[in-house]
Design a protein around this motif. Structure first.
Motif, PDB file in Angstrom:
ATOM      1  N   PHE A 129       0.772  -1.262   0.313  1.00 34.26           N
ATOM      2  CA  PHE A 129      -0.514  -0.075  -0.287  1.00 34.26           C
ATOM      3  C   PHE A 129       0.951   0.396   0.003  1.00 34.26           C
ATOM      4  O   PHE A 129       0.252   2.597  -0.677  1.00 34.26           O
ATOM      5  CB  PHE A 129      -1.088  -0.096   0.971  1.00 34.26           C
ATOM      6  CG  PHE A 129      -2.075  -0.857   1.000  1.00 34.26           C
ATOM      7  CD1 PHE A 129      -3.393  -0.652   0.545  1.00 34.26           C
ATOM      8  CD2 PHE A 129      -2.252  -2.222   1.542  1.00 34.26           C
ATOM      9  CE1 PHE A 129      -4.000  -0.970  -0.231  1.00 34.26           C
ATOM     10  CE2 PHE A 129      -3.590  -2.538   1.469  1.00 34.26           C
ATOM     11  CZ  PHE A 129      -4.610  -2.602   0.583  1.00 34.26           C
ATOM     12  N   ILE A 130       1.695   0.799   0.995  1.00 40.43           N
ATOM     13  CA  ILE A 130       3.155   2.695   0.490  1.00 40.43           C
ATOM     14  C   ILE A 130       3.370   2.405  -0.801  1.00 40.43           C
ATOM     15  O   ILE A 130       3.738   3.595  -1.140  1.00 40.43           O
ATOM     16  CB  ILE A 130       4.524   2.205   1.457  1.00 40.43           C
ATOM     17  CG1 ILE A 130       3.668   2.655   2.975  1.00 40.43           C
ATOM     18  CG2 ILE A 130       5.574   2.778   1.898  1.00 40.43           C
ATOM     19  CD1 ILE A 130       4.416   1.434   3.934  1.00 40.43           C
ATOM     20  N   ALA A 131       3.406   1.378  -1.625  1.00 41.75           N
ATOM     21  CA  ALA A 131       4.413   1.727  -2.994  1.00 41.75           C
ATOM     22  C   ALA A 131       2.936   2.185  -3.605  1.00 41.75           C
ATOM     23  O   ALA A 131       3.468   3.164  -4.670  1.00 41.75           O
ATOM     24  CB  ALA A 131       5.489   0.779  -3.558  1.00 41.75           C
ATOM     25  N   ALA A 132       2.060   1.490  -3.742  1.00 38.52           N
ATOM     26  CA  ALA A 132       1.104   1.567  -4.523  1.00 38.52           C
ATOM     27  C   ALA A 132       0.535   3.221  -4.320  1.00 38.52           C
ATOM     28  O   ALA A 132      -0.073   3.809  -5.649  1.00 38.52           O
ATOM     29  CB  ALA A 132      -0.084   0.528  -4.435  1.00 38.52           C
ATOM     30  N   LEU A 133       0.084   3.556  -3.446  1.00 36.55           N
ATOM     31  CA  LEU A 133      -0.222   5.023  -2.756  1.00 36.55           C
ATOM     32  C   LEU A 133       0.257   6.345  -2.808  1.00 36.55           C
ATOM     33  O   LEU A 133       0.154   7.141  -2.812  1.00 36.55           O
ATOM     34  CB  LEU A 133      -1.344   4.954  -1.497  1.00 36.55           C
ATOM     35  CG  LEU A 133      -2.205   4.342  -1.659  1.00 36.55           C
ATOM     36  CD1 LEU A 133      -2.535   2.904  -1.827  1.00 36.55           C
ATOM     37  CD2 LEU A 133      -3.387   4.597  -0.089  1.00 36.55           C
ATOM     38  N   GLY A 134       1.745   5.745  -3.026  1.00 37.51           N
ATOM     39  CA  GLY A 134       2.631   6.725  -2.564  1.00 37.51           C
ATOM     40  C   GLY A 134       3.069   6.888  -0.834  1.00 37.51           C
ATOM     41  O   GLY A 134       3.468   8.687  -1.147  1.00 37.51           O
ATOM     42  N   TYR A 135       2.429   6.373  -0.216  1.00 34.83           N
ATOM     43  CA  TYR A 135       2.731   7.317   0.807  1.00 34.83           C
ATOM     44  C   TYR A 135       4.206   6.772   1.308  1.00 34.83           C
ATOM     45  O   TYR A 135       4.374   6.062   1.533  1.00 34.83           O
ATOM     46  CB  TYR A 135       1.461   6.073   1.416  1.00 34.83           C
ATOM     47  CG  TYR A 135      -0.291   6.444   2.010  1.00 34.83           C
ATOM     48  CD1 TYR A 135      -0.456   7.519   0.670  1.00 34.83           C
ATOM     49  CD2 TYR A 135      -0.427   6.157   3.004  1.00 34.83           C
ATOM     50  CE1 TYR A 135      -1.668   8.538   0.769  1.00 34.83           C
ATOM     51  CE2 TYR A 135      -2.009   7.137   2.560  1.00 34.83           C
ATOM     52  CZ  TYR A 135      -2.702   7.554   2.040  1.00 34.83           C
ATOM     53  OH  TYR A 135      -3.940   8.633   1.538  1.00 34.83           O
ATOM     54  N   GLU A 136       3.438   7.350   3.080  1.00 31.80           N
ATOM     55  CA  GLU A 136       4.736   6.873   3.627  1.00 31.80           C
ATOM     56  C   GLU A 136       4.446   6.119   5.338  1.00 31.80           C
ATOM     57  O   GLU A 136       3.497   6.438   6.178  1.00 31.80           O
ATOM     58  CB  GLU A 136       5.593   8.292   4.412  1.00 31.80           C
ATOM     59  CG  GLU A 136       5.974   8.956   3.443  1.00 31.80           C
ATOM     60  CD  GLU A 136       7.225  10.273   3.640  1.00 31.80           C
ATOM     61  OE1 GLU A 136       6.554  10.993   5.227  1.00 31.80           O
ATOM     62  OE2 GLU A 136       6.984  10.724   2.391  1.00 31.80           O
ATOM     63  N   PRO A 137       6.022   5.571   5.498  1.00 29.60           N
ATOM     64  CA  PRO A 137       5.546   4.049   7.042  1.00 29.60           C
ATOM     65  C   PRO A 137       4.952   5.637   8.116  1.00 29.60           C
ATOM     66  O   PRO A 137       5.397   6.693   7.858  1.00 29.60           O
ATOM     67  CB  PRO A 137       7.079   3.766   7.595  1.00 29.60           C
ATOM     68  CG  PRO A 137       7.268   3.601   6.093  1.00 29.60           C
ATOM     69  CD  PRO A 137       6.917   5.008   5.211  1.00 29.60           C
ATOM     70  N   LEU A 138       4.072   5.051   9.019  1.00 31.32           N
ATOM     71  CA  LEU A 138       3.986   6.140  10.041  1.00 31.32           C
ATOM     72  C   LEU A 138       4.070   5.203  11.258  1.00 31.32           C
ATOM     73  O   LEU A 138       2.897   4.188  11.572  1.00 31.32           O
ATOM     74  CB  LEU A 138       2.602   6.719  10.043  1.00 31.32           C
ATOM     75  CG  LEU A 138       1.928   7.225  10.650  1.00 31.32           C
ATOM     76  CD1 LEU A 138       2.856   9.258  11.491  1.00 31.32           C
ATOM     77  CD2 LEU A 138       0.856   8.225  11.241  1.00 31.32           C
ATOM     78  N   GLY A 139       5.215   5.144  12.447  1.00 32.58           N
ATOM     79  CA  GLY A 139       4.929   4.476  13.287  1.00 32.58           C
ATOM     80  C   GLY A 139       5.361   2.914  12.922  1.00 32.58           C
ATOM     81  O   GLY A 139       5.827   3.400  11.601  1.00 32.58           O
ATOM     82  N   ASP A 140       4.990   2.158  13.597  1.00 28.96           N
ATOM     83  CA  ASP A 140       5.686   0.870  13.216  1.00 28.96           C
ATOM     84  C   ASP A 140       4.138  -0.117  12.055  1.00 28.96           C
ATOM     85  O   ASP A 140       3.941  -1.180  12.259  1.00 28.96           O
ATOM     86  CB  ASP A 140       5.554  -0.153  14.673  1.00 28.96           C
ATOM     87  CG  ASP A 140       6.257   0.340  15.320  1.00 28.96           C
ATOM     88  OD1 ASP A 140       7.956   0.617  14.626  1.00 28.96           O
ATOM     89  OD2 ASP A 140       6.399   0.781  16.567  1.00 28.96           O
ATOM     90  N   THR A 141       3.010   0.537  12.755  1.00 33.69           N
ATOM     91  CA  THR A 141       1.587  -0.180  12.386  1.00 33.69           C
ATOM     92  C   THR A 141       0.957   0.607  10.908  1.00 33.69           C
ATOM     93  O   THR A 141      -0.021  -0.052   9.973  1.00 33.69           O
ATOM     94  CB  THR A 141       1.007  -0.870  12.625  1.00 33.69           C
ATOM     95  OG1 THR A 141      -0.369   0.246  13.657  1.00 33.69           O
ATOM     96  CG2 THR A 141       1.218  -1.899  14.218  1.00 33.69           C
ATOM     97  N   ASP A 142       0.960   1.813  11.109  1.00 32.25           N
ATOM     98  CA  ASP A 142       0.754   2.586  10.005  1.00 32.25           C
ATOM     99  C   ASP A 142       1.193   3.153   8.672  1.00 32.25           C
ATOM    100  O   ASP A 142       2.223   3.121   8.344  1.00 32.25           O
ATOM    101  CB  ASP A 142       0.284   3.618  10.726  1.00 32.25           C
ATOM    102  CG  ASP A 142      -1.340   3.208  11.450  1.00 32.25           C
ATOM    103  OD1 ASP A 142      -1.811   2.509  11.755  1.00 32.25           O
ATOM    104  OD2 ASP A 142      -1.753   4.121  12.556  1.00 32.25           O
ATOM    105  N   ALA A 143       0.443   3.742   7.993  1.00 32.65           N
ATOM    106  CA  ALA A 143       1.127   5.152   6.463  1.00 32.65           C
ATOM    107  C   ALA A 143       0.350   5.890   6.692  1.00 32.65           C
ATOM    108  O   ALA A 143      -0.894   6.012   6.520  1.00 32.65           O
ATOM    109  CB  ALA A 143       0.849   3.531   5.659  1.00 32.65           C
ATOM    110  N   ALA A 144       0.767   6.763   5.955  1.00 34.36           N
ATOM    111  CA  ALA A 144       0.403   8.012   5.802  1.00 34.36           C
ATOM    112  C   ALA A 144       0.542   9.388   4.135  1.00 34.36           C
ATOM    113  O   ALA A 144       1.692   9.176   3.971  1.00 34.36           O
ATOM    114  CB  ALA A 144       0.037   9.696   6.766  1.00 34.36           C
ATOM    115  N   ASP A 145      -0.144   9.430   3.901  1.00 37.12           N
ATOM    116  CA  ASP A 145      -0.283  10.422   2.602  1.00 37.12           C
ATOM    117  C   ASP A 145       1.399  11.330   3.153  1.00 37.12           C
ATOM    118  O   ASP A 145       1.091  12.648   4.308  1.00 37.12           O
ATOM    119  CB  ASP A 145      -1.011  11.255   2.705  1.00 37.12           C
ATOM    120  CG  ASP A 145      -0.217  12.731   1.090  1.00 37.12           C
ATOM    121  OD1 ASP A 145       0.253  12.658   0.583  1.00 37.12           O
ATOM    122  OD2 ASP A 145      -2.264  12.905   0.686  1.00 37.12           O
ATOM    123  N   PRO A 146       2.694  11.780   2.530  1.00 41.21           N
ATOM    124  CA  PRO A 146       3.816  12.912   3.010  1.00 41.21           C
ATOM    125  C   PRO A 146       2.101  13.755   3.039  1.00 41.21           C
ATOM    126  O   PRO A 146       3.241  15.101   3.829  1.00 41.21           O
ATOM    127  CB  PRO A 146       4.714  12.785   1.833  1.00 41.21           C
ATOM    128  CG  PRO A 146       3.662  11.885   0.988  1.00 41.21           C
ATOM    129  CD  PRO A 146       2.602  11.146   1.709  1.00 41.21           C
TER     130      PRO A 146
END
Length: 223
Positions: A129-146
């Motif tokens: 999902f990080i790769a497909a959406l262009g997101y960044e890791p957020l903490g140990d379990t989440d991801a966020a739009d930069p």
């Protein structure tokens, strides 16, 4: 939590709401935010310079969403420590500036959206999902739009599918004083109450075809 409203330190949503002159603000899943309605894009834009001045004075990095209908101001979470203590002074300063310019606060419109992606215990879908959406890791379990425009993603393992629920659902973070009305509206629109055992922290709903939505108010009251 440090309940000071000046200088360094952090505060809980409860401490934020106990600070003076923050009644225009609510705390959602991404941090404190306020919505001020305006008569035009130019009217809403009058608040930008005071926001920037207060942010620079208090060393905060707010997000500003400028629209013809009004302006949304957020103090986004940038780590897991909590709300910056200076956010309360910032919120009060922005509210004063908005009142001086005839911008009307509408706390009922504050909200943030998250997507809860459930994954089987042996799977790790976050990199996809990080790769497909262009997101960044957020903490140990989440991801966020930069740029913090898209919804945050949370990834949590499950051991099997939950009965009558999809494996992925929306989290809708709303002000605590708006949560039950939002739940009632969703039920009136054809939804189904799947679980209210955690209310008033959150309610789990299902759409007519069993897509899940959690209406969450706990971020606005947590101490």
């Amino acid at each position: 939590m440090d309940e000071s409203t000046n200088g360094s330190g952090w505060m809980s949503p409860g401490a934020f709401h106990r600070a003076p002159d923050v009644s225009d603000w609510r705390v959602t899943g991404t941090g404190p935010q306020a919505v001020f309605t305006a008569t035009s894009l130019a009217h809403a834009a009058e608040l930008v310079a005071p926001i920037v001045a207060a942010a620079e004075r208090l060393e905060l990095l707010p997000d500003i969403d400028l629209r013809p209908e009004g302006i949304v101001v957020r103090v986004p979470y940038r780590d897991a420590a909590g709300i910056p203590a200076a956010a309360a002074d910032f919120a009060a300063a922005v509210s004063r500036a908005a009142a001086e310019r005839g911008l009307t606060p509408d706390p009922s419109r504050a909200q943030s959206i998250g997507i809860y992606v459930a994954e089987h215990s042996r799977a790790d879908v976050r990199p996809f999902f990080i790769a497909a959406l262009g997101y960044e890791p957020l903490g140990d379990t989440d991801a966020a739009d930069p740029l913090r425009c898209g919804p945050q993603l949370a990834f949590n393992p499950i051991t099997g599918d939950s009965p009558s629920r999809g494996r992925t659902h929306f989290d809708v973070f709303v002000p605590a004083d708006q949560a039950e009305a939002r739940v009632d509206a969703a039920l009136a629109a054809g939804g189904r109450l799947a679980d209210d055992s955690h209310a008033p922290a959150w309610w789990s709903l299902a759409s007519p075809d069993n897509h899940g939505v959690d209406i969450a108010a706990w971020t606005d009251t947590f101490d």
